[in-house]
Design a protein around this motif. Structure first.
Motif, PDB file in Angstrom:
ATOM      1  N   GLU A 110       0.523  -0.698  -0.017  1.00  0.00           N
ATOM      2  CA  GLU A 110       0.342   0.366   0.007  1.00  0.00           C
ATOM      3  C   GLU A 110       0.745   1.335   0.358  1.00  0.00           C
ATOM      4  N   GLU A 111       2.104   0.890   1.043  1.00  0.00           N
ATOM      5  CA  GLU A 111       2.750   1.922   0.430  1.00  0.00           C
ATOM      6  C   GLU A 111       3.573   2.537  -0.804  1.00  0.00           C
ATOM      7  N   LEU A 112       3.879   0.885  -0.969  1.00  0.00           N
ATOM      8  CA  LEU A 112       4.460   2.091  -2.905  1.00  0.00           C
ATOM      9  C   LEU A 112       3.307   2.378  -3.892  1.00  0.00           C
ATOM     10  N   ALA A 113       1.789   2.187  -3.798  1.00  0.00           N
ATOM     11  CA  ALA A 113       0.949   2.317  -4.616  1.00  0.00           C
ATOM     12  C   ALA A 113       0.065   3.841  -4.033  1.00  0.00           C
ATOM     13  N   GLY A 114       1.002   4.128  -3.158  1.00  0.00           N
ATOM     14  CA  GLY A 114       0.635   5.577  -2.713  1.00  0.00           C
ATOM     15  C   GLY A 114       1.699   6.614  -2.778  1.00  0.00           C
ATOM     16  N   SER A 115       3.072   5.766  -3.154  1.00  0.00           N
ATOM     17  CA  SER A 115       4.427   6.471  -3.628  1.00  0.00           C
ATOM     18  C   SER A 115       4.357   7.594  -5.133  1.00  0.00           C
ATOM     19  N   LYS A 116       5.581   8.126  -4.716  1.00  0.00           N
ATOM     20  CA  LYS A 116       6.054   9.139  -5.836  1.00  0.00           C
ATOM     21  C   LYS A 116       7.014   7.738  -6.118  1.00  0.00           C
ATOM     22  N   GLU A 117       7.601   8.368  -7.817  1.00  0.00           N
ATOM     23  CA  GLU A 117       8.723   7.240  -8.374  1.00  0.00           C
ATOM     24  C   GLU A 117       9.610   7.415  -7.570  1.00  0.00           C
ATOM     25  N   LYS A 118      10.422   8.661  -7.043  1.00  0.00           N
ATOM     26  CA  LYS A 118      11.505   8.853  -6.893  1.00  0.00           C
ATOM     27  C   LYS A 118      11.839   7.815  -5.100  1.00  0.00           C
ATOM     28  N   LYS A 119      10.812   7.421  -4.848  1.00  0.00           N
ATOM     29  CA  LYS A 119      10.679   6.513  -3.994  1.00  0.00           C
ATOM     30  C   LYS A 119      10.133   5.221  -4.258  1.00  0.00           C
ATOM     31  N   HIS A 120      10.206   4.783  -5.467  1.00  0.00           N
ATOM     32  CA  HIS A 120      10.002   3.116  -5.816  1.00  0.00           C
ATOM     33  C   HIS A 120      10.885   2.323  -4.784  1.00  0.00           C
ATOM     34  N   GLU A 121      12.201   2.480  -6.059  1.00  0.00           N
ATOM     35  CA  GLU A 121      13.179   1.956  -5.768  1.00  0.00           C
ATOM     36  C   GLU A 121      13.343   1.801  -4.038  1.00  0.00           C
ATOM     37  N   LYS A 122      12.915   2.940  -2.937  1.00  0.00           N
ATOM     38  CA  LYS A 122      13.603   2.393  -1.548  1.00  0.00           C
ATOM     39  C   LYS A 122      11.909   1.314  -1.100  1.00  0.00           C
ATOM     40  N   ARG A 123      11.220   1.651  -1.225  1.00  0.00           N
ATOM     41  CA  ARG A 123       9.651   0.865  -1.288  1.00  0.00           C
ATOM     42  C   ARG A 123      10.337  -1.015  -2.005  1.00  0.00           C
ATOM     43  N   TYR A 124      10.515  -1.160  -2.673  1.00  0.00           N
ATOM     44  CA  TYR A 124      10.892  -2.181  -3.525  1.00  0.00           C
ATOM     45  C   TYR A 124      11.628  -3.084  -2.508  1.00  0.00           C
ATOM     46  N   GLU A 125      12.491  -2.071  -1.879  1.00  0.00           N
ATOM     47  CA  GLU A 125      13.948  -2.839  -0.898  1.00  0.00           C
ATOM     48  C   GLU A 125      13.151  -3.537  -0.258  1.00  0.00           C
ATOM     49  N   ALA A 126      12.358  -2.308   0.371  1.00  0.00           N
ATOM     50  CA  ALA A 126      11.505  -2.386   1.995  1.00  0.00           C
ATOM     51  C   ALA A 126      10.565  -3.722   1.748  1.00  0.00           C
ATOM     52  N   ILE A 127      10.093  -4.202   0.359  1.00  0.00           N
ATOM     53  CA  ILE A 127       9.358  -5.124   0.432  1.00  0.00           C
ATOM     54  C   ILE A 127      10.162  -6.854   0.588  1.00  0.00           C
ATOM     55  N   GLY A 128      11.282  -6.694  -0.107  1.00  0.00           N
ATOM     56  CA  GLY A 128      12.501  -7.754  -0.516  1.00  0.00           C
ATOM     57  C   GLY A 128      13.312  -8.174   0.677  1.00  0.00           C
ATOM     58  N   ARG A 129      13.048  -6.968   1.657  1.00  0.00           N
ATOM     59  CA  ARG A 129      13.465  -7.369   3.481  1.00  0.00           C
ATOM     60  C   ARG A 129      12.372  -7.734   3.927  1.00  0.00           C
ATOM     61  N   ALA A 130      11.060  -7.252   3.704  1.00  0.00           N
ATOM     62  CA  ALA A 130      10.322  -8.467   4.274  1.00  0.00           C
ATOM     63  C   ALA A 130       9.940  -9.755   4.243  1.00  0.00           C
ATOM     64  N   LEU A 131      10.334  -9.756   2.624  1.00  0.00           N
ATOM     65  CA  LEU A 131      10.116 -11.460   2.031  1.00  0.00           C
ATOM     66  C   LEU A 131      11.203 -12.017   2.772  1.00  0.00           C
ATOM     67  N   ASP A 132      12.426 -11.750   2.458  1.00  0.00           N
ATOM     68  CA  ASP A 132      13.819 -12.517   3.346  1.00  0.00           C
ATOM     69  C   ASP A 132      14.113 -12.845   4.514  1.00  0.00           C
ATOM     70  N   LYS A 133      13.071 -11.856   5.586  1.00  0.00           N
ATOM     71  CA  LYS A 133      13.038 -11.828   7.288  1.00  0.00           C
ATOM     72  C   LYS A 133      11.692 -13.076   6.988  1.00  0.00           C
ATOM     73  N   TYR A 134      10.559 -12.882   6.112  1.00  0.00           N
ATOM     74  CA  TYR A 134       9.601 -14.378   6.282  1.00  0.00           C
ATOM     75  C   TYR A 134      10.160 -15.436   5.710  1.00  0.00           C
ATOM     76  N   ASP A 135      11.527 -15.930   4.844  1.00  0.00           N
ATOM     77  CA  ASP A 135      11.926 -16.956   4.442  1.00  0.00           C
ATOM     78  C   ASP A 135      13.248 -17.279   5.481  1.00  0.00           C
TER      79      ASP A 135
END
Length: 214
Positions: free
Chosen positions: A181-206
């Protein structure tokens, strides 16, 4: 009773609450709950539609506006995260004598936010949900719901509905919706930061899965 047998009984009694706490009943099943199919389909149609591929989380609350979060590809193969919320409640009960009863208010423009997401990351999210849903026990059909919130999930064209899970690995995956949801509402300049946060959350889950904690 011997001391040894007494010790065994006490140990079993002590372990019983823990065993009960670990039991998780997933109160969801395929399709829509009884008498909500037309309402649910109308909400889906207004809030972004359905996709054969991808995943969507739909919220039909007993009060307030309905909302949907989707992760799906477009016709060109680009994956998107789309967050949509009804401007006003779709399911409306009218007391007007000229239009008494339930009305589905579809003549409105929902609030929609969207952002692209790398296909590899999107596919990874889908793989997590597919794996967990393959492991949990569901009812043969969606449960009968009273005046309560309805949670509906569609994964690769298959819909499951009922009460939002309160236990099992699905809870941790559901927590990750906030990042999307944060990604959907983010400006383009913050997309990479959001991708990294999602990736870290998936890593932690794994990591939790590998340790037997999920």
């Amino acid at each position: 009773m011997s001391a040894g047998l007494r010790g065994i009984c006490l140990a079993l009694l002590a372990a019983a609450p823990l065993a009960q706490a670990q039991v998780c009943t997933l109160d969801m099943g395929p399709g829509w709950p009884a008498a909500t199919g037309s309402y649910g389909q109308a909400a889906v149609s207004l809030l972004g539609g359905e996709h054969a591929d991808g995943i969507a989380w739909l919220s039909l609350p007993k009060r307030g506006s309905e909302s949907q979060l989707q992760l799906a590809p477009d016709e060109q193969g680009q994956w998107w995260v789309v967050r949509a919320r009804a401007e006003e409640r779709i399911h409306h009960i009218s007391n007007d004598r000229n239009s008494f009863g339930v009305q589905l208010r579809l003549e409105q423009q929902p609030e929609i936010e969207r952002a692209p997401i790398p296909a590899e990351l999107a596919q990874r999210i889908l793989a997590h949900w597919q794996r967990v849903l393959a492991q949990v026990q569901m009812a043969e059909r969606a449960p009968v719901m009273g005046e309560e919130d309805i949670f509906s999930l569609q994964l690769n064209g298959q819909r499951y509905s009922g009460r939002e899970p309160g236990c099992s690995a699905l809870v941790r995956l559901l927590d990750q919706r906030a990042l999307l949801e944060e990604l959907a509402g983010s400006k383009e300049k913050k997309h990479e930061k959001r991708y990294e946060a999602i990736g870290r959350a998936l890593d932690k889950y794994d990591e939790r899965v590998a340790e037997g904690k999920a």
